[in-house]
Design a protein around this motif. Sequence first.
Motif, PDB file in Angstrom:
ATOM      1  N   ARG A  98      43.204  33.125  47.420  1.00  0.00           N
ATOM      2  CA  ARG A  98      44.440  33.561  46.765  1.00  0.00           C
ATOM      3  C   ARG A  98      44.053  34.310  45.501  1.00  0.00           C
ATOM      4  NH1 ARG A  98      48.192  30.637  43.158  1.00  0.00           N
ATOM      5  NH2 ARG A  98      46.680  28.954  43.154  1.00  0.00           N
ATOM      6  N   THR A  99      44.859  35.279  45.094  1.00  0.00           N
ATOM      7  CA  THR A  99      44.646  35.985  43.834  1.00  0.00           C
ATOM      8  C   THR A  99      45.938  36.018  43.035  1.00  0.00           C
ATOM      9  OG1 THR A  99      45.193  38.147  44.731  1.00  0.00           O
ATOM     10  CG2 THR A  99      42.880  37.480  44.854  1.00  0.00           C
ATOM     11  N   MET A 100      45.796  36.149  41.730  1.00  0.00           N
ATOM     12  CA  MET A 100      46.960  36.246  40.860  1.00  0.00           C
ATOM     13  C   MET A 100      46.569  37.108  39.664  1.00  0.00           C
ATOM     14  SD  MET A 100      49.095  33.333  38.716  1.00  0.00           S
ATOM     15  CE  MET A 100      48.765  32.141  39.954  1.00  0.00           C
ATOM     16  N   THR A 101      47.489  37.930  39.199  1.00  0.00           N
ATOM     17  CA  THR A 101      47.252  38.724  37.995  1.00  0.00           C
ATOM     18  C   THR A 101      48.082  38.142  36.868  1.00  0.00           C
ATOM     19  OG1 THR A 101      46.832  40.690  39.315  1.00  0.00           O
ATOM     20  CG2 THR A 101      47.356  41.024  36.989  1.00  0.00           C
ATOM     21  N   VAL A 102      47.412  37.856  35.753  1.00  0.00           N
ATOM     22  CA  VAL A 102      48.064  37.305  34.568  1.00  0.00           C
ATOM     23  C   VAL A 102      47.735  38.236  33.404  1.00  0.00           C
ATOM     24  CG1 VAL A 102      48.245  35.327  33.027  1.00  0.00           C
ATOM     25  CG2 VAL A 102      47.768  34.971  35.460  1.00  0.00           C
ATOM     26  N   ASN A 103      48.757  38.877  32.865  1.00  0.00           N
ATOM     27  CA  ASN A 103      48.573  39.909  31.843  1.00  0.00           C
ATOM     28  C   ASN A 103      47.622  40.969  32.390  1.00  0.00           C
ATOM     29  OD1 ASN A 103      50.310  38.597  30.025  1.00  0.00           O
ATOM     30  ND2 ASN A 103      48.654  37.299  29.336  1.00  0.00           N
ATOM     31  N   THR A 138      42.730  39.264  36.305  1.00  0.00           N
ATOM     32  CA  THR A 138      42.940  38.874  37.694  1.00  0.00           C
ATOM     33  C   THR A 138      42.176  37.586  37.944  1.00  0.00           C
ATOM     34  OG1 THR A 138      43.172  41.168  38.378  1.00  0.00           O
ATOM     35  CG2 THR A 138      42.655  39.574  40.100  1.00  0.00           C
ATOM     36  N   VAL A 139      42.841  36.635  38.580  1.00  0.00           N
ATOM     37  CA  VAL A 139      42.222  35.344  38.880  1.00  0.00           C
ATOM     38  C   VAL A 139      42.074  35.208  40.382  1.00  0.00           C
ATOM     39  CG1 VAL A 139      42.357  32.851  38.554  1.00  0.00           C
ATOM     40  CG2 VAL A 139      43.398  34.372  36.865  1.00  0.00           C
ATOM     41  N   TRP A 140      40.855  34.902  40.810  1.00  0.00           N
ATOM     42  CA  TRP A 140      40.576  34.622  42.217  1.00  0.00           C
ATOM     43  C   TRP A 140      40.464  33.125  42.388  1.00  0.00           C
ATOM     44  CZ3 TRP A 140      36.236  38.336  44.326  1.00  0.00           C
ATOM     45  CH2 TRP A 140      36.703  39.648  44.277  1.00  0.00           C
ATOM     46  N   TYR A 141      41.185  32.591  43.367  1.00  0.00           N
ATOM     47  CA  TYR A 141      41.174  31.151  43.644  1.00  0.00           C
ATOM     48  C   TYR A 141      40.469  30.870  44.968  1.00  0.00           C
ATOM     49  CZ  TYR A 141      44.684  30.832  39.981  1.00  0.00           C
ATOM     50  OH  TYR A 141      45.336  30.906  38.783  1.00  0.00           O
ATOM     51  N   TYR A 142      39.662  29.837  44.952  1.00  0.00           N
ATOM     52  CA  TYR A 142      38.954  29.377  46.145  1.00  0.00           C
ATOM     53  C   TYR A 142      39.270  27.906  46.339  1.00  0.00           C
ATOM     54  CZ  TYR A 142      36.165  33.614  45.747  1.00  0.00           C
ATOM     55  OH  TYR A 142      35.757  34.924  45.684  1.00  0.00           O
ATOM     56  N   SER A 143      39.427  27.477  47.577  1.00  0.00           N
ATOM     57  CA  SER A 143      39.656  26.057  47.835  1.00  0.00           C
ATOM     58  C   SER A 143      38.770  25.606  48.987  1.00  0.00           C
ATOM     59  CB  SER A 143      41.125  25.778  48.146  1.00  0.00           C
ATOM     60  OG  SER A 143      41.534  26.488  49.285  1.00  0.00           O
ATOM     61  N   TYR A 144      38.324  24.366  48.886  1.00  0.00           N
ATOM     62  CA  TYR A 144      37.417  23.794  49.872  1.00  0.00           C
ATOM     63  C   TYR A 144      37.941  22.427  50.284  1.00  0.00           C
ATOM     64  CZ  TYR A 144      34.495  27.388  47.795  1.00  0.00           C
ATOM     65  OH  TYR A 144      34.021  28.590  47.325  1.00  0.00           O
ATOM     66  N   PRO A 145      38.062  22.176  51.587  1.00  0.00           N
ATOM     67  CA  PRO A 145      38.540  20.876  52.055  1.00  0.00           C
ATOM     68  C   PRO A 145      37.662  19.752  51.512  1.00  0.00           C
ATOM     69  CG  PRO A 145      38.398  22.433  53.881  1.00  0.00           C
ATOM     70  CD  PRO A 145      37.746  23.085  52.692  1.00  0.00           C
ATOM     71  N   ASP A 146      38.280  18.679  51.111  1.00  0.00           N
ATOM     72  CA  ASP A 146      37.593  17.478  50.626  1.00  0.00           C
ATOM     73  C   ASP A 146      36.845  17.678  49.309  1.00  0.00           C
ATOM     74  OD1 ASP A 146      38.479  16.083  52.905  1.00  0.00           O
ATOM     75  OD2 ASP A 146      36.732  16.770  54.039  1.00  0.00           O
ATOM     76  N   GLY A 187      38.149  20.414  46.625  1.00  0.00           N
ATOM     77  CA  GLY A 187      39.075  20.918  45.629  1.00  0.00           C
ATOM     78  C   GLY A 187      38.886  22.414  45.484  1.00  0.00           C
ATOM     79  N   GLY A 188      39.291  22.925  44.357  1.00  0.00           N
ATOM     80  CA  GLY A 188      39.249  24.359  44.176  1.00  0.00           C
ATOM     81  C   GLY A 188      38.508  24.799  42.946  1.00  0.00           C
ATOM     82  N   GLY A 189      38.255  26.096  42.915  1.00  0.00           N
ATOM     83  CA  GLY A 189      37.635  26.731  41.780  1.00  0.00           C
ATOM     84  C   GLY A 189      38.283  28.086  41.590  1.00  0.00           C
ATOM     85  N   SER A 190      37.998  28.717  40.459  1.00  0.00           N
ATOM     86  CA  SER A 190      38.589  30.022  40.189  1.00  0.00           C
ATOM     87  C   SER A 190      37.631  30.874  39.382  1.00  0.00           C
ATOM     88  CB  SER A 190      39.911  29.861  39.434  1.00  0.00           C
ATOM     89  OG  SER A 190      39.702  29.184  38.213  1.00  0.00           O
ATOM     90  N   VAL A 191      37.820  32.176  39.516  1.00  0.00           N
ATOM     91  CA  VAL A 191      37.038  33.147  38.754  1.00  0.00           C
ATOM     92  C   VAL A 191      38.026  34.112  38.115  1.00  0.00           C
ATOM     93  CG1 VAL A 191      35.217  34.879  38.819  1.00  0.00           C
ATOM     94  CG2 VAL A 191      35.160  32.979  40.439  1.00  0.00           C
ATOM     95  N   VAL A 192      37.862  34.359  36.807  1.00  0.00           N
ATOM     96  CA  VAL A 192      38.766  35.230  36.057  1.00  0.00           C
ATOM     97  C   VAL A 192      38.043  36.538  35.740  1.00  0.00           C
ATOM     98  CG1 VAL A 192      40.198  35.457  33.990  1.00  0.00           C
ATOM     99  CG2 VAL A 192      39.858  33.199  35.031  1.00  0.00           C
ATOM    100  N   PHE A 193      38.695  37.648  36.062  1.00  0.00           N
ATOM    101  CA  PHE A 193      38.131  38.971  35.823  1.00  0.00           C
ATOM    102  C   PHE A 193      38.937  39.709  34.764  1.00  0.00           C
ATOM    103  CE2 PHE A 193      37.118  37.887  40.189  1.00  0.00           C
ATOM    104  CZ  PHE A 193      35.771  38.212  40.280  1.00  0.00           C
TER     105      PHE A 193
END
Length: 69
Positions: A27-32, A35-43, A45-51
């Motif tokens: 998933r991606t989202m733009t804030v101001n 851009t934030v990239w979201y990653y999720s892994y079963p069992d 949780g998730g992580g994110s990278v901000v560009f």
Amino acid sequence: PVRDDWHQISRGMTTQVVEGLLGRPHRTMTVNTQTVWYYSYPDVGGGSVVFAQDGSVVDWQTPPFNTWW
């Protein structure tokens, strides 16, 4: 593998380098102007990278791999 790839992330990396390490984001989202990239892994949780607007990494949150066996 995935845990090692996350530990290679560093400030200034490009979107292409991050995608090469982690794959396409779930998933991606733009804030101001960032851009934030979201990653999720079963069992795990998730992580994110901000560009920044120029496409370089400015921050990230590694998934909680300490829960992996």
